[in-house]
Design a protein around this motif. Structure first.
Motif, PDB file in Angstrom:
ATOM      1  N   GLU A   1      -0.434  -2.784  -7.691  1.00 59.72           N
ATOM      2  CA  GLU A   1      -1.578  -3.633  -7.347  1.00 59.72           C
ATOM      3  C   GLU A   1      -2.856  -2.994  -7.863  1.00 59.72           C
ATOM      4  OE1 GLU A   1      -1.494  -3.918  -3.012  1.00 59.72           O
ATOM      5  OE2 GLU A   1      -2.649  -2.080  -2.829  1.00 59.72           O
TER       6      GLU A   1
ATOM      7  N   ASP B   1       0.825  -1.211   0.000  1.00 62.84           N
ATOM      8  CA  ASP B   1       0.000   0.000   0.000  1.00 62.84           C
ATOM      9  C   ASP B   1       0.857   1.257   0.000  1.00 62.84           C
ATOM     10  OD1 ASP B   1      -2.033  -1.836   0.222  1.00 62.84           O
ATOM     11  OD2 ASP B   1      -2.224  -1.604   2.380  1.00 62.84           O
TER      12      ASP B   1
ATOM     13  N   ASP C   1       0.026   1.486  -4.017  1.00 65.38           N
ATOM     14  CA  ASP C   1      -1.352   1.235  -3.602  1.00 65.38           C
ATOM     15  C   ASP C   1      -2.325   1.396  -4.767  1.00 65.38           C
ATOM     16  OD1 ASP C   1      -3.112   0.652  -1.288  1.00 65.38           O
ATOM     17  OD2 ASP C   1      -4.062   2.506  -1.976  1.00 65.38           O
TER      18      ASP C   1
HETATM   19 MG    MG Z   1      -3.891  -2.419  -0.732  1.00 62.65          MG
END
Ligand code: MG
Ligand code: C2E
Ligand code: MG
Ligand code: MG
Length: 292
Positions: free
Chosen positions: A237, A181, A203
Protein backbone atom coordinates in the motif's frame (compact mmCIF):
# COMPACT_ATOMS: atom_id res chain seq x y z
CA UNK A 1 2.82 34.65 44.95
CA UNK A 2 3.74 31.08 44.39
CA UNK A 3 0.24 30.21 45.44
CA UNK A 4 -1.17 32.64 42.95
CA UNK A 5 0.96 31.22 40.15
CA UNK A 6 0.02 27.70 41.08
CA UNK A 7 -3.66 28.45 40.93
CA UNK A 8 -3.32 30.05 37.53
CA UNK A 9 -1.51 27.04 36.19
CA UNK A 10 -4.19 24.80 37.56
CA UNK A 11 -6.96 26.90 36.11
CA UNK A 12 -5.18 26.84 32.79
CA UNK A 13 -4.83 23.10 32.97
CA UNK A 14 -8.45 22.44 33.85
CA UNK A 15 -9.73 24.80 31.20
CA UNK A 16 -7.58 23.01 28.59
CA UNK A 17 -9.09 19.75 29.65
CA UNK A 18 -12.57 21.26 29.57
CA UNK A 19 -11.96 22.54 26.06
CA UNK A 20 -10.83 19.15 24.94
CA UNK A 21 -13.72 17.39 26.61
CA UNK A 22 -16.28 19.73 25.10
CA UNK A 23 -14.67 19.48 21.66
CA UNK A 24 -14.93 15.71 21.86
CA UNK A 25 -18.50 15.91 23.07
CA UNK A 26 -19.42 18.21 20.21
CA UNK A 27 -17.77 15.88 17.74
CA UNK A 28 -19.55 12.94 19.27
CA UNK A 29 -22.93 14.68 18.94
CA UNK A 30 -22.16 15.64 15.35
CA UNK A 31 -21.19 12.06 14.67
CA UNK A 32 -24.44 10.80 16.14
CA UNK A 33 -26.35 13.05 13.77
CA UNK A 34 -24.22 11.82 10.88
CA UNK A 35 -25.02 8.23 11.78
CA UNK A 36 -28.74 8.95 11.85
CA UNK A 37 -28.63 10.85 8.57
CA UNK A 38 -26.16 8.37 7.02
CA UNK A 39 -23.88 11.26 6.16
CA UNK A 40 -21.02 9.04 5.08
CA UNK A 41 -19.57 8.18 1.75
CA UNK A 42 -17.33 5.37 0.65
CA UNK A 43 -14.40 6.12 -1.56
CA UNK A 44 -12.79 3.28 -3.42
CA UNK A 45 -9.11 2.83 -4.13
CA UNK A 46 -8.22 0.31 -6.85
CA UNK A 47 -5.89 -2.62 -6.20
CA UNK A 48 -3.91 -3.73 -9.23
CA UNK A 49 -2.37 -7.01 -10.24
CA UNK A 50 1.38 -6.41 -10.25
CA UNK A 51 1.92 -8.38 -13.46
CA UNK A 52 -1.00 -7.48 -15.67
CA UNK A 53 -2.05 -4.13 -14.23
CA UNK A 54 -5.64 -5.37 -14.11
CA UNK A 55 -7.83 -4.10 -11.32
CA UNK A 56 -8.26 -7.04 -8.97
CA UNK A 57 -10.31 -5.27 -6.35
CA UNK A 58 -10.97 -2.05 -4.51
CA UNK A 59 -10.57 -0.95 -0.91
CA UNK A 60 -13.52 0.85 0.64
CA UNK A 61 -12.46 3.88 2.69
CA UNK A 62 -15.09 5.78 4.64
CA UNK A 63 -15.46 9.57 4.66
CA UNK A 64 -17.74 11.64 6.83
CA UNK A 65 -19.66 14.20 4.80
CA UNK A 66 -19.67 16.93 7.43
CA UNK A 67 -22.17 19.73 6.74
CA UNK A 68 -19.64 22.45 7.64
CA UNK A 69 -16.18 20.90 7.51
CA UNK A 70 -16.62 18.97 4.25
CA UNK A 71 -15.21 15.45 3.82
CA UNK A 72 -13.55 14.25 7.00
CA UNK A 73 -11.02 11.45 6.80
CA UNK A 74 -11.46 8.32 8.92
CA UNK A 75 -8.39 9.14 11.01
CA UNK A 76 -10.35 12.06 12.46
CA UNK A 77 -13.41 10.15 13.62
CA UNK A 78 -12.88 6.37 13.62
CA UNK A 79 -10.76 6.43 16.82
CA UNK A 80 -13.43 8.53 18.56
CA UNK A 81 -16.17 6.22 17.28
CA UNK A 82 -14.25 3.27 18.68
CA UNK A 83 -14.16 4.94 22.10
CA UNK A 84 -17.83 5.88 22.13
CA UNK A 85 -19.20 2.67 20.63
CA UNK A 86 -20.47 4.57 17.60
CA UNK A 87 -18.19 2.40 15.49
CA UNK A 88 -20.91 -0.29 15.53
CA UNK A 89 -23.51 1.51 13.40
CA UNK A 90 -20.81 3.07 11.21
CA UNK A 91 -19.32 -0.34 10.44
CA UNK A 92 -22.74 -1.76 9.65
CA UNK A 93 -23.32 1.05 7.20
CA UNK A 94 -19.87 0.68 5.60
CA UNK A 95 -20.24 -3.06 5.13
CA UNK A 96 -23.68 -2.86 3.54
CA UNK A 97 -22.82 0.11 1.37
CA UNK A 98 -19.66 -1.57 0.07
CA UNK A 99 -21.58 -4.76 -0.76
CA UNK A 100 -24.38 -2.81 -2.43
CA UNK A 101 -21.98 -0.72 -4.50
CA UNK A 102 -20.15 -3.81 -5.77
CA UNK A 103 -23.44 -5.45 -6.75
CA UNK A 104 -24.50 -2.27 -8.50
CA UNK A 105 -21.24 -2.03 -10.48
CA UNK A 106 -21.67 -5.62 -11.60
CA UNK A 107 -25.31 -5.08 -12.58
CA UNK A 108 -24.31 -2.03 -14.60
CA UNK A 109 -21.78 -4.07 -16.55
CA UNK A 110 -18.55 -2.74 -15.07
CA UNK A 111 -17.56 -6.17 -13.85
CA UNK A 112 -17.60 -7.89 -10.50
CA UNK A 113 -14.88 -6.68 -8.18
CA UNK A 114 -13.83 -7.81 -4.78
CA UNK A 115 -14.16 -5.14 -2.14
CA UNK A 116 -11.90 -4.87 0.90
CA UNK A 117 -13.51 -3.50 4.02
CA UNK A 118 -11.52 -2.35 7.06
CA UNK A 119 -12.61 -3.90 10.29
CA UNK A 120 -12.34 -2.34 13.69
CA UNK A 121 -11.13 -4.68 16.46
CA UNK A 122 -14.37 -4.13 18.36
CA UNK A 123 -16.43 -5.37 15.43
CA UNK A 124 -14.40 -8.49 15.01
CA UNK A 125 -14.81 -9.41 18.68
CA UNK A 126 -18.57 -8.91 18.86
CA UNK A 127 -20.35 -12.18 19.55
CA UNK A 128 -22.79 -11.70 16.69
CA UNK A 129 -20.13 -10.55 14.23
CA UNK A 130 -20.39 -13.58 11.95
CA UNK A 131 -24.18 -13.67 11.85
CA UNK A 132 -24.31 -9.92 11.12
CA UNK A 133 -21.87 -10.44 8.30
CA UNK A 134 -23.89 -13.31 6.87
CA UNK A 135 -26.98 -11.15 7.12
CA UNK A 136 -25.33 -8.26 5.26
CA UNK A 137 -24.25 -10.58 2.43
CA UNK A 138 -27.75 -12.04 2.16
CA UNK A 139 -29.45 -8.65 2.21
CA UNK A 140 -27.20 -7.10 -0.38
CA UNK A 141 -26.76 -10.18 -2.56
CA UNK A 142 -22.95 -10.02 -2.68
CA UNK A 143 -21.29 -13.42 -2.99
CA UNK A 144 -18.89 -13.97 -0.06
CA UNK A 145 -15.86 -14.44 -2.31
CA UNK A 146 -16.23 -10.81 -3.39
CA UNK A 147 -15.76 -9.58 0.14
CA UNK A 148 -12.41 -9.21 1.85
CA UNK A 149 -11.93 -8.06 5.42
CA UNK A 150 -8.82 -6.15 6.44
CA UNK A 151 -7.72 -6.80 10.01
CA UNK A 152 -4.75 -5.43 11.86
CA UNK A 153 -2.22 -7.54 13.69
CA UNK A 154 -3.47 -6.20 17.02
CA UNK A 155 -6.86 -7.86 16.55
CA UNK A 156 -5.25 -11.23 16.15
CA UNK A 157 -2.73 -10.93 18.94
CA UNK A 158 -5.16 -9.71 21.58
CA UNK A 159 -7.36 -12.76 21.81
CA UNK A 160 -5.74 -15.31 19.62
CA UNK A 161 -7.76 -18.47 20.28
CA UNK A 162 -11.11 -16.78 19.67
CA UNK A 163 -9.69 -14.79 16.77
CA UNK A 164 -8.30 -17.87 15.04
CA UNK A 165 -11.67 -19.58 15.45
CA UNK A 166 -13.44 -16.62 13.83
CA UNK A 167 -10.93 -16.63 10.98
CA UNK A 168 -11.68 -20.28 10.28
CA UNK A 169 -15.37 -19.55 10.11
CA UNK A 170 -14.73 -16.69 7.69
CA UNK A 171 -12.71 -18.99 5.51
CA UNK A 172 -15.53 -21.56 5.61
CA UNK A 173 -17.94 -18.84 4.53
CA UNK A 174 -15.66 -17.96 1.62
CA UNK A 175 -14.77 -14.48 2.84
CA UNK A 176 -11.14 -13.51 2.26
CA UNK A 177 -9.08 -12.01 5.08
CA UNK A 178 -5.96 -9.91 4.86
CA UNK A 179 -3.70 -8.40 7.49
CA UNK A 180 -3.52 -4.65 7.08
CA UNK A 181 -0.59 -2.39 7.97
CA UNK A 182 1.62 -5.44 8.18
CA UNK A 183 4.93 -4.89 9.92
CA UNK A 184 3.70 -2.25 12.36
CA UNK A 185 2.52 -4.69 15.04
CA UNK A 186 4.18 -7.70 16.59
CA UNK A 187 4.39 -9.74 13.45
CA UNK A 188 6.02 -13.04 14.14
CA UNK A 189 6.52 -15.85 11.71
CA UNK A 190 5.08 -18.44 14.04
CA UNK A 191 1.73 -16.73 14.47
CA UNK A 192 1.31 -16.02 10.77
CA UNK A 193 1.89 -19.68 10.00
CA UNK A 194 -1.15 -20.83 11.95
CA UNK A 195 -3.63 -18.26 10.65
CA UNK A 196 -6.09 -19.11 7.90
CA UNK A 197 -5.58 -15.88 5.98
CA UNK A 198 -4.96 -15.15 2.33
CA UNK A 199 -2.73 -12.11 2.20
CA UNK A 200 -0.86 -9.41 3.94
CA UNK A 201 -0.69 -5.72 3.15
CA UNK A 202 2.73 -4.20 3.74
CA UNK A 203 2.34 -0.94 5.60
CA UNK A 204 2.89 2.29 3.78
CA UNK A 205 5.67 3.34 6.17
CA UNK A 206 7.96 0.63 4.76
CA UNK A 207 7.02 1.35 1.16
CA UNK A 208 7.76 5.05 1.53
CA UNK A 209 11.53 4.73 1.90
CA UNK A 210 11.91 1.48 0.06
CA UNK A 211 14.18 2.81 -2.69
CA UNK A 212 16.29 5.07 -0.49
CA UNK A 213 16.65 3.17 2.78
CA UNK A 214 18.57 -0.09 2.63
CA UNK A 215 16.85 -1.17 5.83
CA UNK A 216 13.32 -0.65 4.58
CA UNK A 217 14.24 -2.29 1.30
CA UNK A 218 15.56 -5.31 3.16
CA UNK A 219 12.51 -5.49 5.44
CA UNK A 220 10.13 -5.41 2.50
CA UNK A 221 12.15 -7.99 0.62
CA UNK A 222 12.09 -10.21 3.71
CA UNK A 223 8.35 -9.79 4.26
CA UNK A 224 7.57 -10.70 0.65
CA UNK A 225 9.73 -13.79 0.64
CA UNK A 226 8.44 -14.95 4.02
CA UNK A 227 4.82 -14.42 2.95
CA UNK A 228 5.33 -16.34 -0.26
CA UNK A 229 6.89 -19.25 1.60
CA UNK A 230 3.79 -19.33 3.79
CA UNK A 231 1.55 -19.28 0.72
CA UNK A 232 0.31 -15.73 1.27
CA UNK A 233 -0.14 -13.07 -1.37
CA UNK A 234 1.45 -9.67 -0.76
CA UNK A 235 -0.15 -6.29 -1.33
CA UNK A 236 1.91 -3.11 -1.04
CA UNK A 237 0.00 0.00 0.00
CA UNK A 238 1.03 3.61 -0.38
CA UNK A 239 2.98 3.32 -3.65
CA UNK A 240 3.59 6.89 -4.78
CA UNK A 241 6.24 6.64 -7.47
CA UNK A 242 7.69 4.47 -10.21
CA UNK A 243 10.82 3.66 -8.20
CA UNK A 244 8.78 2.13 -5.41
CA UNK A 245 6.70 0.20 -7.92
CA UNK A 246 9.79 -1.11 -9.69
CA UNK A 247 11.44 -2.23 -6.46
CA UNK A 248 8.28 -4.05 -5.38
CA UNK A 249 7.81 -5.62 -8.80
CA UNK A 250 11.42 -6.80 -8.83
CA UNK A 251 10.90 -8.50 -5.47
CA UNK A 252 7.72 -10.30 -6.45
CA UNK A 253 5.00 -8.21 -4.78
CA UNK A 254 1.63 -9.45 -6.07
CA UNK A 255 -0.72 -6.49 -5.78
CA UNK A 256 -0.18 -2.73 -5.94
CA UNK A 257 -2.14 0.03 -4.25
CA UNK A 258 -1.25 3.71 -4.00
CA UNK A 259 -1.66 7.24 -5.24
CA UNK A 260 0.78 6.45 -8.07
CA UNK A 261 -1.95 4.31 -9.63
CA UNK A 262 -5.14 5.83 -8.29
CA UNK A 263 -6.42 7.74 -5.29
CA UNK A 264 -9.50 6.70 -3.40
CA UNK A 265 -12.48 7.99 -5.38
CA UNK A 266 -16.24 8.17 -5.13
CA UNK A 267 -18.24 5.46 -6.88
CA UNK A 268 -19.06 7.68 -9.82
CA UNK A 269 -15.37 8.29 -10.50
CA UNK A 270 -14.62 4.62 -10.08
CA UNK A 271 -17.05 3.89 -12.89
CA UNK A 272 -15.08 6.18 -15.16
CA UNK A 273 -11.81 4.66 -13.99
CA UNK A 274 -13.02 1.17 -14.75
CA UNK A 275 -13.75 2.59 -18.16
CA UNK A 276 -16.66 0.69 -19.62
CA UNK A 277 -17.64 1.77 -23.13
CA UNK A 278 -21.00 2.97 -21.87
CA UNK A 279 -19.23 5.55 -19.73
CA UNK A 280 -17.39 8.63 -20.93
CA UNK A 281 -13.87 8.55 -19.53
CA UNK A 282 -12.76 11.52 -17.53
CA UNK A 283 -9.29 11.54 -19.04
CA UNK A 284 -7.43 11.59 -15.73
CA UNK A 285 -8.46 8.06 -15.02
CA UNK A 286 -7.91 6.14 -18.24
CA UNK A 287 -7.02 2.52 -17.50
CA UNK A 288 -4.47 2.49 -20.33
CA UNK A 289 -2.20 4.93 -18.48
CA UNK A 290 -1.85 2.86 -15.32
CA UNK A 291 1.37 1.08 -16.15
CA UNK A 292 3.18 3.44 -18.48
MG1 MG B 1 -2.12 1.75 6.56
P1 C2E C 1 -5.69 1.75 5.72
O1 C2E C 1 -6.69 0.68 5.77
O2 C2E C 1 -4.27 1.36 5.85
O3 C2E C 1 -5.98 2.49 4.34
C1 C2E C 1 -5.02 3.05 3.52
C2 C2E C 1 -4.89 4.54 3.76
O4 C2E C 1 -3.77 5.01 3.04
C3 C2E C 1 -6.08 5.36 3.23
O5 C2E C 1 -6.23 6.50 4.04
C4 C2E C 1 -5.61 5.74 1.84
O6 C2E C 1 -6.23 6.89 1.33
C5 C2E C 1 -4.16 5.99 2.12
N1 C2E C 1 -3.32 5.83 0.93
C6 C2E C 1 -3.48 4.95 -0.09
N2 C2E C 1 -2.50 5.08 -0.99
C7 C2E C 1 -1.68 6.06 -0.53
C8 C2E C 1 -0.48 6.67 -1.03
O7 C2E C 1 0.05 6.34 -2.07
N3 C2E C 1 0.07 7.66 -0.25
C9 C2E C 1 -0.48 8.07 0.92
N4 C2E C 1 0.12 9.05 1.58
N5 C2E C 1 -1.61 7.52 1.40
C10 C2E C 1 -2.21 6.52 0.70
P2 C2E C 1 -7.63 6.93 4.66
O8 C2E C 1 -8.71 6.75 3.67
O9 C2E C 1 -7.45 8.27 5.28
O10 C2E C 1 -7.86 5.85 5.80
C11 C2E C 1 -7.05 5.82 6.94
C12 C2E C 1 -7.35 4.62 7.80
O11 C2E C 1 -8.66 4.69 8.36
C13 C2E C 1 -7.34 3.30 7.03
O12 C2E C 1 -6.00 2.88 6.84
C14 C2E C 1 -8.14 2.42 7.95
O13 C2E C 1 -7.34 1.90 8.98
C15 C2E C 1 -9.14 3.40 8.55
N6 C2E C 1 -10.44 3.23 7.88
C16 C2E C 1 -10.83 3.70 6.67
N7 C2E C 1 -12.09 3.32 6.39
C17 C2E C 1 -12.51 2.58 7.46
C18 C2E C 1 -13.74 1.90 7.78
O14 C2E C 1 -14.71 1.87 7.02
N8 C2E C 1 -13.78 1.26 8.99
C19 C2E C 1 -12.73 1.26 9.86
N9 C2E C 1 -12.87 0.59 11.02
N10 C2E C 1 -11.58 1.87 9.58
C20 C2E C 1 -11.46 2.53 8.39
MG1 MG D 1 -7.00 -1.03 4.93
MG1 MG E 1 -3.54 -0.46 5.08
Amino acid sequence: RAKQKGRNAWECFTSDINDEVSARMALRNDLQEAIEAENFELHYQPLLDAHSGDVVGVEALVRWKHPVKGYLSPGLFIPLAEDTGQIGPISEWVLRQACRDMCRLAAEGYGQYRVSVNLSPLQFRRPNFLSNLQQALLETGLAPEYLELELTEGILMADSAAAVETLHRLRDMGVEVSIDDFGTGFSSLSYLKQLPIGKIKIDRSFVRDIATSRHDGAIVQGIISMAHHLGLAVVAEGIEDAEQRDFLAAHGCDVFQGFFFARPMPLQKLRAYLGQPTVTSEGDALPASRFS
